[in-house]
Structure formats: structure tokens, C-alpha cells
Design a protein around this motif. Structure first.
Motif, PDB file in Angstrom:
ATOM      1  N   VAL A 155       0.827  -1.202   0.000  1.00 35.31           N
ATOM      2  CA  VAL A 155       0.000   0.000   0.000  1.00 35.31           C
ATOM      3  C   VAL A 155       0.863   1.255   0.000  1.00 35.31           C
ATOM      4  CG1 VAL A 155      -0.254   0.024   2.524  1.00 35.31           C
ATOM      5  CG2 VAL A 155      -1.986   1.122   1.087  1.00 35.31           C
ATOM      6  N   LYS A 156       2.034   1.220   0.653  1.00 41.06           N
ATOM      7  CA  LYS A 156       2.947   2.372   0.623  1.00 41.06           C
ATOM      8  C   LYS A 156       3.416   2.640  -0.810  1.00 41.06           C
ATOM      9  CE  LYS A 156       6.246   5.386   1.799  1.00 41.06           C
ATOM     10  NZ  LYS A 156       7.325   5.147   2.757  1.00 41.06           N
ATOM     11  N   THR A 157       3.770   1.588  -1.530  1.00 41.79           N
ATOM     12  CA  THR A 157       4.236   1.746  -2.904  1.00 41.79           C
ATOM     13  C   THR A 157       3.132   2.302  -3.790  1.00 41.79           C
ATOM     14  OG1 THR A 157       5.792  -0.085  -2.626  1.00 41.79           O
ATOM     15  CG2 THR A 157       5.230   0.540  -4.877  1.00 41.79           C
ATOM     16  N   LEU A 171       6.685  11.363   3.210  1.00 43.74           N
ATOM     17  CA  LEU A 171       6.168  11.884   4.471  1.00 43.74           C
ATOM     18  C   LEU A 171       4.654  11.721   4.563  1.00 43.74           C
ATOM     19  CD1 LEU A 171       8.232  15.176   4.992  1.00 43.74           C
ATOM     20  CD2 LEU A 171       8.699  12.880   5.857  1.00 43.74           C
ATOM     21  N   LEU A 172       3.964  12.120   3.499  1.00 43.97           N
ATOM     22  CA  LEU A 172       2.505  12.027   3.528  1.00 43.97           C
ATOM     23  C   LEU A 172       2.043  10.579   3.620  1.00 43.97           C
ATOM     24  CD1 LEU A 172       1.421  14.725   0.926  1.00 43.97           C
ATOM     25  CD2 LEU A 172       0.832  14.695   3.355  1.00 43.97           C
ATOM     26  N   ALA A 173       2.654   9.710   2.832  1.00 44.38           N
ATOM     27  CA  ALA A 173       2.220   8.315   2.848  1.00 44.38           C
ATOM     28  C   ALA A 173       2.416   7.694   4.234  1.00 44.38           C
ATOM     29  CB  ALA A 173       2.989   7.514   1.794  1.00 44.38           C
ATOM     30  N   ASP A 174       3.573   7.923   4.848  1.00 45.87           N
ATOM     31  CA  ASP A 174       3.812   7.376   6.187  1.00 45.87           C
ATOM     32  C   ASP A 174       2.829   7.950   7.202  1.00 45.87           C
ATOM     33  OD1 ASP A 174       5.866   5.881   5.180  1.00 45.87           O
ATOM     34  OD2 ASP A 174       7.478   7.033   6.123  1.00 45.87           O
ATOM     35  N   GLU A 175       2.579   9.259   7.100  1.00 41.29           N
ATOM     36  CA  GLU A 175       1.646   9.906   8.030  1.00 41.29           C
ATOM     37  C   GLU A 175       0.238   9.343   7.882  1.00 41.29           C
ATOM     38  OE1 GLU A 175       0.446  12.274  11.091  1.00 41.29           O
ATOM     39  OE2 GLU A 175       2.511  12.257  10.326  1.00 41.29           O
ATOM     40  N   ILE A 176      -0.213   9.200   6.660  1.00 37.23           N
ATOM     41  CA  ILE A 176      -1.576   8.714   6.396  1.00 37.23           C
ATOM     42  C   ILE A 176      -1.734   7.271   6.857  1.00 37.23           C
ATOM     43  CG2 ILE A 176      -3.203   8.151   4.548  1.00 37.23           C
ATOM     44  CD1 ILE A 176      -1.897  10.602   3.028  1.00 37.23           C
ATOM     45  N   ARG A 205      -8.054  14.169   5.429  1.00 37.76           N
ATOM     46  CA  ARG A 205      -7.840  14.971   6.640  1.00 37.76           C
ATOM     47  C   ARG A 205      -6.396  15.456   6.738  1.00 37.76           C
ATOM     48  NH1 ARG A 205     -11.117  11.163  11.036  1.00 37.76           N
ATOM     49  NH2 ARG A 205     -13.238  11.742  10.359  1.00 37.76           N
ATOM     50  N   THR A 206      -5.457  14.580   6.416  1.00 35.32           N
ATOM     51  CA  THR A 206      -4.045  14.968   6.481  1.00 35.32           C
ATOM     52  C   THR A 206      -3.746  16.080   5.490  1.00 35.32           C
ATOM     53  OG1 THR A 206      -3.454  12.713   7.153  1.00 35.32           O
ATOM     54  CG2 THR A 206      -1.679  14.121   6.333  1.00 35.32           C
ATOM     55  N   LEU A 207      -4.265  15.964   4.274  1.00 38.47           N
ATOM     56  CA  LEU A 207      -4.035  16.996   3.270  1.00 38.47           C
ATOM     57  C   LEU A 207      -4.671  18.316   3.666  1.00 38.47           C
ATOM     58  CD1 LEU A 207      -4.502  14.903   0.000  1.00 38.47           C
ATOM     59  CD2 LEU A 207      -2.378  15.912   0.864  1.00 38.47           C
ATOM     60  N   ARG A 208      -5.857  18.259   4.241  1.00 37.59           N
ATOM     61  CA  ARG A 208      -6.522  19.506   4.669  1.00 37.59           C
ATOM     62  C   ARG A 208      -5.710  20.231   5.731  1.00 37.59           C
ATOM     63  NH1 ARG A 208     -11.608  16.706   4.151  1.00 37.59           N
ATOM     64  NH2 ARG A 208     -11.551  16.155   6.357  1.00 37.59           N
ATOM     65  N   SER A 209      -5.009  19.490   6.572  1.00 39.12           N
ATOM     66  CA  SER A 209      -4.180  20.106   7.603  1.00 39.12           C
ATOM     67  C   SER A 209      -2.837  20.577   7.062  1.00 39.12           C
ATOM     68  CB  SER A 209      -3.938  19.122   8.755  1.00 39.12           C
ATOM     69  OG  SER A 209      -5.144  18.789   9.416  1.00 39.12           O
ATOM     70  N   ALA A 210      -2.287  19.831   6.103  1.00 40.50           N
ATOM     71  CA  ALA A 210      -0.935  20.127   5.619  1.00 40.50           C
ATOM     72  C   ALA A 210      -0.911  21.253   4.591  1.00 40.50           C
ATOM     73  CB  ALA A 210      -0.306  18.871   5.028  1.00 40.50           C
ATOM     74  N   ILE A 211      -1.915  21.343   3.747  1.00 39.28           N
ATOM     75  CA  ILE A 211      -1.894  22.326   2.662  1.00 39.28           C
ATOM     76  C   ILE A 211      -1.798  23.761   3.169  1.00 39.28           C
ATOM     77  CG2 ILE A 211      -3.338  23.342   0.845  1.00 39.28           C
ATOM     78  CD1 ILE A 211      -4.071  20.480   0.028  1.00 39.28           C
ATOM     79  N   PRO A 212      -2.563  24.178   4.186  1.00 36.12           N
ATOM     80  CA  PRO A 212      -2.408  25.559   4.668  1.00 36.12           C
ATOM     81  C   PRO A 212      -1.013  25.856   5.208  1.00 36.12           C
ATOM     82  CG  PRO A 212      -4.469  24.624   5.445  1.00 36.12           C
ATOM     83  CD  PRO A 212      -3.690  23.502   4.857  1.00 36.12           C
TER      84      PRO A 212
END
Length: 258
Positions: A155-157, A171-176, A205-212
Motif C-alpha cells: 500500500v505504501k508503494t 512523508l505524507l504516505a507514512d503519516e496517512i 484529513r491529512t491533506l486539509r491540515s498540511a496544505i495551509p
């Protein structure tokens, strides 16, 4: 490495600095970042034109002019900055685009793994972007789940494969995956419906927090905030974090939570 939130931040820099302004001068200080275009061709195509629209597709940034489109990819170390034309030029400033007496865009990149492309029409934009998958901020849940179900890799790949889903990096993949409680080595096509839905929800949710923030923020409550600690521990359960490679990528996860 710049990921989707970083590139969205670069898009905002481009938008605020250059949109609606005429390109006065293009200075290429290192042709090693140009792909399929010479320094002279880039100058001839852009000087005198006005940036009319900015877009981001995954990790790509597009600067529209109503004619040619400038495409930028930031590789591992690239950045786009706003500067004053009189500011000292840094060693890794590869291309300078002056749009007024007090505004200049600088493409800065230490390792030069990607760079700048020029597309003269939409067919060339499509050719440069290649088989880019749907943007991670725009993909619907059903399409996301279908993409996971149709790939046999980890799933990471799959999450970091830009032809499947555009914009996610390490970073995003590990966080998610940490938020969803899924091991990065789990087979994508073996996930159940509940896991696929959870993964999609936590991605959004992760993207909504990271983008700003214009980056994947290293907050104390995030896995990202601890992955580089000397004795990295999970911010959720306190267990030591594990490091390995999945699909050739450095990966951090919590063996207890995931």
C-alpha cells in the motif's frame, strides 16, 4: 522532498508574485534544470508574456501565459521563492524570472533532479505530464478504492506511485498510513472495504491540515514530528518507531499501532 502541500505553497508564491504581470526578463543561470528547451527558447517564449493562471497537478506546478505553459517539478530539493531583483543570488538559484522592478521568482534547487519544461500547447502539457494519476486532493473515494484494489504491490508503494495517485510522497504516505493504523507493507489489493475507506478519510484529513502550512508539518501529535528524533517514539502509544525500506523508499511506522 517537496510533496503536494509544498507545491501548493509554491503555487501561492507564483500566484501572489507573478499572476497578471508581464515577464520582463528570464535569466537561466544553469541549463542543467531545463528539459527539452534551451535558455534562449525559454527567454523568447516567456519574455513579454503575462502569467494568466496557475495550476498544481500532484507535484507539478503549471504557469499559464495564454500561449506557452511553463511546467515546474521540484524533485527532492527544489523550491520556488519570491525575491527582489537586487537580492544576492544564491549558489543554487538556477532560473530567475523578473516580473517587475521589485518582484522576481527564483527556482532554487541543489540537486537538480527535475526542473523546468515548456509546453507550447495542451497536447505538449499532456505529453510532459505523462501518465500522471488523479490529484490526491481531487480523487473521489470510489476511484481511490478502485485504484487500491487493482494493484498488487504494498500500500505504501501504491500511494506514492504518481501514475496511480499524484501528489503523495514519503512523508505524507507514512503519516496517512500511521493515522489509518495500516502497515506500509500490507498489500493494496488485500485491504478490506473498511481499511480502504479509513485510508481515504485520513488522506483527506491529512491533506486539509498540511496544505495551509505549505508543507507536511512536523507537529508533536504527528508521526512526521518524530520520525527524525534520535530515539523516535510513536506519539500515539510511545513505542519505538521502526525504520526500513518499502519499495525502495525510506519508511517509518509504528509496529504496535500499525
Amino acid at each position: 522532498m517537496p510533496e503536494l502541500p509544498d507545491v501548493e505553497g509554491f503555487r501561492r508564491v507564483l500566484e501572489s508574485c507573478a499572476r497578471g504581470r508581464v515577464v520582463r526578463r528570464v535569466e537561466v543561470r544553469d541549463t542543467g534544470v531545463l528539459h527539452g528547451v534551451s535558455a534562449r527558447q525559454l527567454r523568447d517564449a516567456l519574455e513579454g508574456r503575462r502569467f494568466t493562471r496557475t495550476e498544481r497537478r500532484g507535484k507539478w506546478l503549471l504557469a499559464r501565459t495564454g500561449g506557452p505553459t511553463l511546467l515546474l517539478h521540484f524533485g527532492m530539493t527544489g523550491r520556488l521563492l519570491r525575491a527582489h531583483p537586487d537580492d544576492p543570488v544564491e549558489a543554487h538559484d538556477r532560473v530567475l524570472v523578473t516580473v517587475s522592478r521589485d518582484r522576481q521568482l527564483r527556482y532554487r534547487d541543489q540537486r537538480k533532479l527535475q526542473g523546468l519544461w515548456l509546453a507550447h500547447d495542451e497536447s505538449e502539457v499532456v505529453r510532459v505530464l505523462g501518465r500522471l494519476g488523479p490529484d490526491a486532493t481531487a480523487v473521489g473515494r470510489e476511484d481511490f478504492e478502485a485504484a487500491l484494489s487493482s494493484h498488487r504491490g504494498s500500500v505504501k508503494t501504491v500511494l506514492t506511485d504518481q501514475t496511480v495517485l499524484a501528489g503523495l510522497g514519503n512523508l505524507l504516505a507514512d503519516e496517512i498510513l500511521w493515522r489509518a493504523g495500516l502497515s506500509p507493507t500490507s498489500r493494496a489489493d488485500g485491504l478490506g472495504e473498511a481499511d480502504r475507506r479509513s485510508l481515504y478519510t485520513h488522506m483527506r484529513r491529512t491533506l486539509r491540515s498540511a496544505i495551509p502550512a505549505g508543507r507536511v508539518p512536523p507537529r508533536n501529535t504527528w508521526l512526521t514530528g518524530h520520525r527524525d528524533d534520535p530515539d523516535a517514539a510513536c506519539p500515539r502509544c510511545g513505542s519505538p518507531l521502526r525504520r526500513s525500506h518499502v519499495g525502495g523508499r525510506g519508511t517509518v511506522w509504528c509496529p504496535r499501532c500499525q
